[in-house]
Design a protein around this motif. Structure first.
Motif, PDB file in Angstrom:
ATOM      1  N   ARG A 108       0.860  -1.181   0.000  1.00  0.00           N
ATOM      2  CA  ARG A 108       0.000   0.000   0.000  1.00  0.00           C
ATOM      3  C   ARG A 108       0.896   1.230   0.000  1.00  0.00           C
ATOM      4  NH1 ARG A 108      -5.015  -0.469   2.643  1.00  0.00           N
ATOM      5  NH2 ARG A 108      -5.417   1.483   1.561  1.00  0.00           N
ATOM      6  N   ARG A 109       0.453   2.275  -0.628  1.00  0.00           N
ATOM      7  CA  ARG A 109       1.210   3.521  -0.681  1.00  0.00           C
ATOM      8  C   ARG A 109       0.654   4.481   0.370  1.00  0.00           C
ATOM      9  NH1 ARG A 109       3.143   5.993  -6.144  1.00  0.00           N
ATOM     10  NH2 ARG A 109       5.194   6.266  -5.297  1.00  0.00           N
ATOM     11  N   ALA A 110       1.555   5.091   1.126  1.00  0.00           N
ATOM     12  CA  ALA A 110       1.161   6.060   2.146  1.00  0.00           C
ATOM     13  C   ALA A 110       1.867   7.381   1.884  1.00  0.00           C
ATOM     14  CB  ALA A 110       1.542   5.541   3.530  1.00  0.00           C
ATOM     15  N   GLU A 111       1.089   8.456   1.840  1.00  0.00           N
ATOM     16  CA  GLU A 111       1.695   9.780   1.754  1.00  0.00           C
ATOM     17  C   GLU A 111       1.806  10.299   3.182  1.00  0.00           C
ATOM     18  OE1 GLU A 111       0.161  13.981   0.517  1.00  0.00           O
ATOM     19  OE2 GLU A 111       0.843  12.892  -1.281  1.00  0.00           O
ATOM     20  N   GLU A 128       6.780   0.749  10.488  1.00  0.00           N
ATOM     21  CA  GLU A 128       6.303  -0.424  11.224  1.00  0.00           C
ATOM     22  C   GLU A 128       4.852  -0.227  11.665  1.00  0.00           C
ATOM     23  OE1 GLU A 128       7.814  -2.219  15.300  1.00  0.00           O
ATOM     24  OE2 GLU A 128       9.419  -2.083  13.797  1.00  0.00           O
ATOM     25  N   ARG A 129       4.555   0.947  12.182  1.00  0.00           N
ATOM     26  CA  ARG A 129       3.199   1.232  12.657  1.00  0.00           C
ATOM     27  C   ARG A 129       2.202   1.269  11.492  1.00  0.00           C
ATOM     28  NH1 ARG A 129       1.664   5.547  17.248  1.00  0.00           N
ATOM     29  NH2 ARG A 129      -0.483   4.876  17.461  1.00  0.00           N
ATOM     30  N   LEU A 130       2.600   1.879  10.386  1.00  0.00           N
ATOM     31  CA  LEU A 130       1.710   1.955   9.222  1.00  0.00           C
ATOM     32  C   LEU A 130       1.464   0.571   8.619  1.00  0.00           C
ATOM     33  CD1 LEU A 130       2.958   5.203   7.441  1.00  0.00           C
ATOM     34  CD2 LEU A 130       0.910   4.900   8.853  1.00  0.00           C
ATOM     35  N   LEU A 133      -1.164  -0.900  10.732  1.00  0.00           N
ATOM     36  CA  LEU A 133      -2.419  -0.192  10.504  1.00  0.00           C
ATOM     37  C   LEU A 133      -3.053  -0.585   9.168  1.00  0.00           C
ATOM     38  CD1 LEU A 133      -4.205   2.060  11.761  1.00  0.00           C
ATOM     39  CD2 LEU A 133      -2.866   3.685  10.440  1.00  0.00           C
ATOM     40  N   ALA A 134      -2.244  -0.649   8.134  1.00  0.00           N
ATOM     41  CA  ALA A 134      -2.746  -0.960   6.787  1.00  0.00           C
ATOM     42  C   ALA A 134      -2.888  -2.457   6.546  1.00  0.00           C
ATOM     43  CB  ALA A 134      -1.809  -0.365   5.736  1.00  0.00           C
ATOM     44  N   GLU A 135      -2.336  -3.254   7.444  1.00  0.00           N
ATOM     45  CA  GLU A 135      -2.324  -4.711   7.290  1.00  0.00           C
ATOM     46  C   GLU A 135      -1.713  -5.122   5.963  1.00  0.00           C
ATOM     47  OE1 GLU A 135      -6.405  -5.787   7.955  1.00  0.00           O
ATOM     48  OE2 GLU A 135      -6.164  -5.706  10.127  1.00  0.00           O
ATOM     49  N   ILE A 156      -3.505   6.936   3.454  1.00  0.00           N
ATOM     50  CA  ILE A 156      -3.357   5.604   2.862  1.00  0.00           C
ATOM     51  C   ILE A 156      -4.646   5.349   2.094  1.00  0.00           C
ATOM     52  CG2 ILE A 156      -3.015   3.145   3.251  1.00  0.00           C
ATOM     53  CD1 ILE A 156      -1.672   3.847   5.906  1.00  0.00           C
ATOM     54  N   GLY A 157      -4.538   5.358   0.784  1.00  0.00           N
ATOM     55  CA  GLY A 157      -5.738   5.222  -0.039  1.00  0.00           C
ATOM     56  C   GLY A 157      -6.639   6.415   0.191  1.00  0.00           C
ATOM     57  N   ASP A 158      -7.888   6.153   0.566  1.00  0.00           N
ATOM     58  CA  ASP A 158      -8.856   7.221   0.801  1.00  0.00           C
ATOM     59  C   ASP A 158      -8.938   7.637   2.263  1.00  0.00           C
ATOM     60  OD1 ASP A 158      -9.507   7.158  -1.869  1.00  0.00           O
ATOM     61  OD2 ASP A 158     -11.202   5.794  -1.605  1.00  0.00           O
TER      62      ASP A 158
END
Length: 179
Positions: A108-111, A128-130, A133-135, A156-158
């Motif tokens: 997953r992409r996170a800004e 690590e936390r993201l 969170l995003a699994e 993350i996404g929407d």
């Protein structure tokens, strides 16, 4: 959806399917990145997008510029886009291909927006936390945004996770003016 966006998505999906079926997704990824760097050259981009320049001249120019650096299939995809009058959709096509590839790989992409740059320890802890969170594995795109004042905002996404000082101040102002 604009025509350029639709075309970009169609070409990206076609390239992704070919790469997935052939087991060549990594090669497609490398080749598209190489072509994207070449297309960042303003002179080359102008020539490729110029409507008065004949297709044969554009093809010769591209083949001379990239040589053997990319596979024939990848270069042929760009040439097909040019022949069909869609060279301006190339950048978005590469982006869509990357999105499809990340989804396929479970990434997953996170800004990540912060007021100050993150150090390595903070970056590692946040990644690590993201991921939890995003699994999913997370690819972070970091942006320094002084308007946040402090804290962090992550999309993350929407979904937006906003723990910035600016956001807290705005919520406090809304509560004070409402009450």
């Amino acid at each position: 959806m604009p025509r350029r966006e639709t075309a970009a998505r169609r070409y990206a999906e076609a390239a992704f399917e070919i790469g997935r079926e052939d087991g060549t997704l990594d090669r497609w990824e490398r080749d598209l990145a190489t072509l994207a760097v070449a297309m960042d050259n303003a002179e080359l981009r102008r020539a490729v997008e110029h409507p008065a320049l004949p297709y044969a001249a554009k093809e010769r120019l591209l083949r001379r510029v990239v040589g053997d650096a990319v596979g024939a299939e990848t270069l042929n995809l760009l040439l097909l886009m040019i022949r069909r009058g869609r060279p301006g959709a190339f950048d978005r096509m590469v982006e869509h291909f990357g999105e499809l590839l990340r989804r396929h790989r479970g990434v997953r992409r996170a800004e990540v927006r912060t007021a100050l740059p993150l150090d390595e320890q903070q970056r590692g802890a946040l990644a690590e936390r993201l991921t939890r969170l995003a699994e999913a594995r997370v690819e972070m795109n970091e942006v320094v945004d002084g308007s946040l004042i402090g804290g962090i905002a992550v999309r993350i996404g929407d979904v937006l996770y906003d723990a910035s000082v600016r956001n807290r101040l705005e919520r406090m102002r809304a509560r004070l003016t409402a009450g």
